[in-house]
Design a protein around this motif. Sequence first.
Motif, PDB file in Angstrom:
ATOM      1  N   GLN A  27       0.835  -1.212   0.000  1.00 59.49           N
ATOM      2  CA  GLN A  27       0.000   0.000   0.000  1.00 59.49           C
ATOM      3  C   GLN A  27       0.867   1.259   0.000  1.00 59.49           C
ATOM      4  O   GLN A  27       0.556   2.235  -0.684  1.00 59.49           O
ATOM      5  CB  GLN A  27      -0.943   0.014   1.216  1.00 59.49           C
ATOM      6  CG  GLN A  27      -2.018  -1.037   1.166  1.00 59.49           C
ATOM      7  CD  GLN A  27      -3.110  -0.726   0.146  1.00 59.49           C
ATOM      8  OE1 GLN A  27      -3.104   0.271  -0.538  1.00 59.49           O
ATOM      9  NE2 GLN A  27      -4.069  -1.633   0.036  1.00 59.49           N
ATOM     10  N   LEU A  66      -4.735  -4.476  -7.402  1.00 61.81           N
ATOM     11  CA  LEU A  66      -4.602  -3.079  -6.996  1.00 61.81           C
ATOM     12  C   LEU A  66      -4.187  -2.264  -8.216  1.00 61.81           C
ATOM     13  O   LEU A  66      -3.446  -2.756  -9.075  1.00 61.81           O
ATOM     14  CB  LEU A  66      -3.516  -2.911  -5.929  1.00 61.81           C
ATOM     15  CG  LEU A  66      -3.832  -3.293  -4.501  1.00 61.81           C
ATOM     16  CD1 LEU A  66      -2.617  -3.033  -3.612  1.00 61.81           C
ATOM     17  CD2 LEU A  66      -5.026  -2.518  -3.973  1.00 61.81           C
ATOM     18  N   TRP A  79      -2.061   0.903  -9.718  1.00 65.83           N
ATOM     19  CA  TRP A  79      -0.886   1.711  -9.380  1.00 65.83           C
ATOM     20  C   TRP A  79      -0.511   2.550 -10.592  1.00 65.83           C
ATOM     21  O   TRP A  79      -1.009   2.320 -11.691  1.00 65.83           O
ATOM     22  CB  TRP A  79       0.276   0.839  -8.892  1.00 65.83           C
ATOM     23  CG  TRP A  79       0.863  -0.095  -9.919  1.00 65.83           C
ATOM     24  CD1 TRP A  79       0.350  -1.303 -10.301  1.00 65.83           C
ATOM     25  CD2 TRP A  79       2.042   0.101 -10.684  1.00 65.83           C
ATOM     26  NE1 TRP A  79       1.148  -1.868 -11.253  1.00 65.83           N
ATOM     27  CE2 TRP A  79       2.201  -1.038 -11.504  1.00 65.83           C
ATOM     28  CE3 TRP A  79       2.988   1.111 -10.755  1.00 65.83           C
ATOM     29  CZ2 TRP A  79       3.274  -1.171 -12.390  1.00 65.83           C
ATOM     30  CZ3 TRP A  79       4.058   0.976 -11.625  1.00 65.83           C
ATOM     31  CH2 TRP A  79       4.194  -0.160 -12.434  1.00 65.83           C
TER      32      TRP A  79
END
Length: 142
Positions: free
Chosen positions: A47, A78, A80
Amino acid sequence: MQTPNYSALLRAVCASFLLLTASACGSAPTHDAPPAPGNAGLLAQIQAEVGAAACDSTQQCKTIAIGAKACGGPERYLAWSSKDYDGKKLKALAQAQAEASRKQQQADGMMSTCAIVTDPGATCEAGRCVLQKSGLGGSTAM
């Protein structure tokens, strides 16, 4: 001769069945267990690497597979940004976290739903990379 009491017998059978069912459910491994301490640390590092995922265009937005399901494949993805970042450290952390997940699942005898989690792709919205809504597809950086 005495007549059997069927209602008492039925209650006893039902109670036994409920007790057996409850004890079987309590001992089964689940896939919703909290992450192992090492896994939680890796997730926090991932994260932190993703950060704000700032972007100027969708071309800068990438996805990365996170975790591992007991049946195979990632737990989730996720988004990015490659705007100011090549993602090498992020990819290494994601691989380490997936391996740690697999090892922990194997040690705990964990099971999963075996549902396939597909890469949703990522897009730039309001200057930030986010996962696309289901069904829109996309590309992965892995």
